[in-house]
Design an enzyme around this catalytic site. Structure first.
Site, PDB file in Angstrom:
ATOM      1  N   HIS A  57      -3.165  -7.599  -3.109  1.00 52.44           N
ATOM      2  CA  HIS A  57      -2.039  -8.519  -2.877  1.00 52.44           C
ATOM      3  C   HIS A  57      -2.235  -9.826  -3.654  1.00 52.44           C
ATOM      4  O   HIS A  57      -1.308 -10.343  -4.276  1.00 52.44           O
ATOM      5  CB  HIS A  57      -1.934  -8.895  -1.393  1.00 52.44           C
ATOM      6  CG  HIS A  57      -1.526  -7.783  -0.485  1.00 52.44           C
ATOM      7  ND1 HIS A  57      -2.217  -7.456   0.655  1.00 52.44           N
ATOM      8  CD2 HIS A  57      -0.478  -6.935  -0.524  1.00 52.44           C
ATOM      9  CE1 HIS A  57      -1.611  -6.460   1.281  1.00 52.44           C
ATOM     10  NE2 HIS A  57      -0.557  -6.114   0.581  1.00 52.44           N
TER      11      HIS A  57
ATOM     12  N   LYS B 155       1.353  -0.148  15.263  1.00 52.58           N
ATOM     13  CA  LYS B 155       1.055  -0.893  16.489  1.00 52.58           C
ATOM     14  C   LYS B 155      -0.317  -1.563  16.464  1.00 52.58           C
ATOM     15  O   LYS B 155      -0.533  -2.538  17.150  1.00 52.58           O
ATOM     16  CB  LYS B 155       1.172   0.031  17.695  1.00 52.58           C
ATOM     17  CG  LYS B 155       2.640   0.314  18.011  1.00 52.58           C
ATOM     18  CD  LYS B 155       2.779   0.945  19.375  1.00 52.58           C
ATOM     19  CE  LYS B 155       4.213   1.397  19.593  1.00 52.58           C
ATOM     20  NZ  LYS B 155       4.327   2.838  19.745  1.00 52.58           N
TER      21      LYS B 155
ATOM     22  N   ARG C  84       0.670   0.479  -7.326  1.00 56.93           N
ATOM     23  CA  ARG C  84      -0.712   0.941  -7.451  1.00 56.93           C
ATOM     24  C   ARG C  84      -0.806   2.295  -8.114  1.00 56.93           C
ATOM     25  O   ARG C  84      -1.706   2.558  -8.880  1.00 56.93           O
ATOM     26  CB  ARG C  84      -1.351   1.072  -6.055  1.00 56.93           C
ATOM     27  CG  ARG C  84      -1.601  -0.229  -5.388  1.00 56.93           C
ATOM     28  CD  ARG C  84      -1.894  -0.037  -3.914  1.00 56.93           C
ATOM     29  NE  ARG C  84      -0.663   0.170  -3.181  1.00 56.93           N
ATOM     30  CZ  ARG C  84      -0.519  -0.037  -1.895  1.00 56.93           C
ATOM     31  NH1 ARG C  84      -1.549  -0.391  -1.173  1.00 56.93           N
ATOM     32  NH2 ARG C  84       0.628   0.138  -1.306  1.00 56.93           N
TER      33      ARG C  84
ATOM     34  N   SER D 259      -3.920  -2.125   2.891  1.00 58.45           N
ATOM     35  CA  SER D 259      -4.277  -2.845   4.118  1.00 58.45           C
ATOM     36  C   SER D 259      -4.621  -1.898   5.260  1.00 58.45           C
ATOM     37  O   SER D 259      -5.526  -2.180   6.043  1.00 58.45           O
ATOM     38  CB  SER D 259      -3.114  -3.727   4.563  1.00 58.45           C
ATOM     39  OG  SER D 259      -2.886  -4.730   3.629  1.00 58.45           O
TER      40      SER D 259
HETATM   41  P1  ADP Z   1      -0.040  -2.317   2.212  1.00 54.92           P
HETATM   42  O1  ADP Z   1       0.815  -1.353   1.438  1.00 54.92           O
HETATM   43  O2  ADP Z   1      -1.376  -2.569   1.614  1.00 54.92           O
HETATM   44  O3  ADP Z   1      -0.082  -2.053   3.702  1.00 54.92           O
HETATM   45  P2  ADP Z   1       2.065  -4.291   2.315  1.00 54.92           P
HETATM   46  O4  ADP Z   1       2.988  -3.462   3.096  1.00 54.92           O
HETATM   47  O5  ADP Z   1       1.784  -5.647   2.836  1.00 54.92           O
HETATM   48  O6  ADP Z   1       0.628  -3.704   2.085  1.00 54.92           O
HETATM   49  O7  ADP Z   1       2.550  -4.334   0.786  1.00 54.92           O
HETATM   50  C1  ADP Z   1       3.321  -5.328   0.217  1.00 54.92           C
HETATM   51  C2  ADP Z   1       3.445  -5.109  -1.271  1.00 54.92           C
HETATM   52  O8  ADP Z   1       2.168  -5.243  -1.875  1.00 54.92           O
HETATM   53  C3  ADP Z   1       3.954  -3.736  -1.720  1.00 54.92           C
HETATM   54  O9  ADP Z   1       4.744  -3.911  -2.865  1.00 54.92           O
HETATM   55  C4  ADP Z   1       2.713  -2.997  -2.082  1.00 54.92           C
HETATM   56  O10 ADP Z   1       2.983  -1.993  -3.050  1.00 54.92           O
HETATM   57  C5  ADP Z   1       1.907  -4.128  -2.697  1.00 54.92           C
HETATM   58  N1  ADP Z   1       0.489  -3.861  -2.668  1.00 54.92           N
HETATM   59  C6  ADP Z   1      -0.305  -3.640  -1.613  1.00 54.92           C
HETATM   60  N2  ADP Z   1      -1.580  -3.432  -1.986  1.00 54.92           N
HETATM   61  C7  ADP Z   1      -1.592  -3.519  -3.332  1.00 54.92           C
HETATM   62  C8  ADP Z   1      -2.600  -3.362  -4.343  1.00 54.92           C
HETATM   63  N3  ADP Z   1      -3.848  -3.051  -4.035  1.00 54.92           N
HETATM   64  N4  ADP Z   1      -2.231  -3.522  -5.625  1.00 54.92           N
HETATM   65  C9  ADP Z   1      -0.949  -3.802  -5.932  1.00 54.92           C
HETATM   66  N5  ADP Z   1       0.033  -3.937  -5.068  1.00 54.92           N
HETATM   67  C10 ADP Z   1      -0.272  -3.801  -3.778  1.00 54.92           C
END
Ligand code: ADP
Length: 164
Positions: free
Chosen positions: A21, A45, A94, A131
């Site tokens: 992120h 959850k 990714r 995450s």
């Molecule tokens: P996750 O998918 O890790 O649970 P989020 O729902 O918070 O995280 O994702 C928010 C945005 O961040 C999405 O566009 C997701 O593709 C991107 N994202 C999450 N992890 C990465 C990563 N390691 N590299 C690039 N983009 C990421």
């Protein structure tokens, strides 16, 4: 022609924020005049950090990036984007699985709200980081220190030591 400042929103649940992120934020900040990191509800959850804690942590991590602001939201992402008068949505990619899902999401958002999505590719070393896995590995005592910022790792260690 006068340059209109371009504002973007980077939405996600960030539970917790990972190096992936942060990499997207660092790339995004170079592309826009203002970037709002929009922290939403964790749809699963088993939340590790509350919404307020996640906002607080990300705010600390971006404190030296004056064009980045961090806010939480609870409504539909495109509604929040409209409220904030942002022009584009920033998302990270990714792998091919992300492409498929993100393509549908971007088309839906464009169709229902007319908002464009801009994608950035993460750097190779974070291409596998997500995450959910960080949360699960951390909860079972695995070492996730290479996947998240040190500051977040310390917070997780503290949180888990309280739980035991
Ligand atoms: P996750 O998918 O890790 O649970 P989020 O729902 O918070 O995280 O994702 C928010 C945005 O961040 C999405 O566009 C997701 O593709 C991107 N994202 C999450 N992890 C990465 C990563 N390691 N590299 C690039 N983009 C990421």
């Amino acid at each position: 022609m006068e340059h209109k400042p371009v504002r973007a929103i980077f939405p996600g649940s960030f539970d917790p924020i990972t190096n992936g992120h942060l990499d997207v934020i660092q790339r995004g900040v170079k592309l826009f005049d203002q970037l709002i990191v929009a922290v939403g509800q964790n749809p699963t959850k088993n939340e590790l950090f509350s919404l307020d804690e996640r906002v607080e942590m990300i705010t600390e991590l971006v404190k030296d990036m004056p064009r980045v602001i961090v806010e939480s939201y609870e409504c539909l992402t495109v509604k929040f984007a409209a409220e904030k008068k942002v022009d584009v949505m920033l998302r990270g990619l990714r792998n091919l699985t992300d492409v498929q899902y993100e393509f549908q999401l971007a088309m839906t958002n464009r169709s229902v709200a007319g908002i464009e999505t801009i994608f950035v590719m993460t750097s190779e070393e974070y291409g596998f980081v997500n995450s959910t896995m960080v949360r699960e590995v951390a909860l079972l005592g695995g070492d996730v220190s290479k996947l998240i910022p040190p500051f977040v790792y310390e917070k997780i260690k503290k949180r888990l030591s309280k739980k035991q």
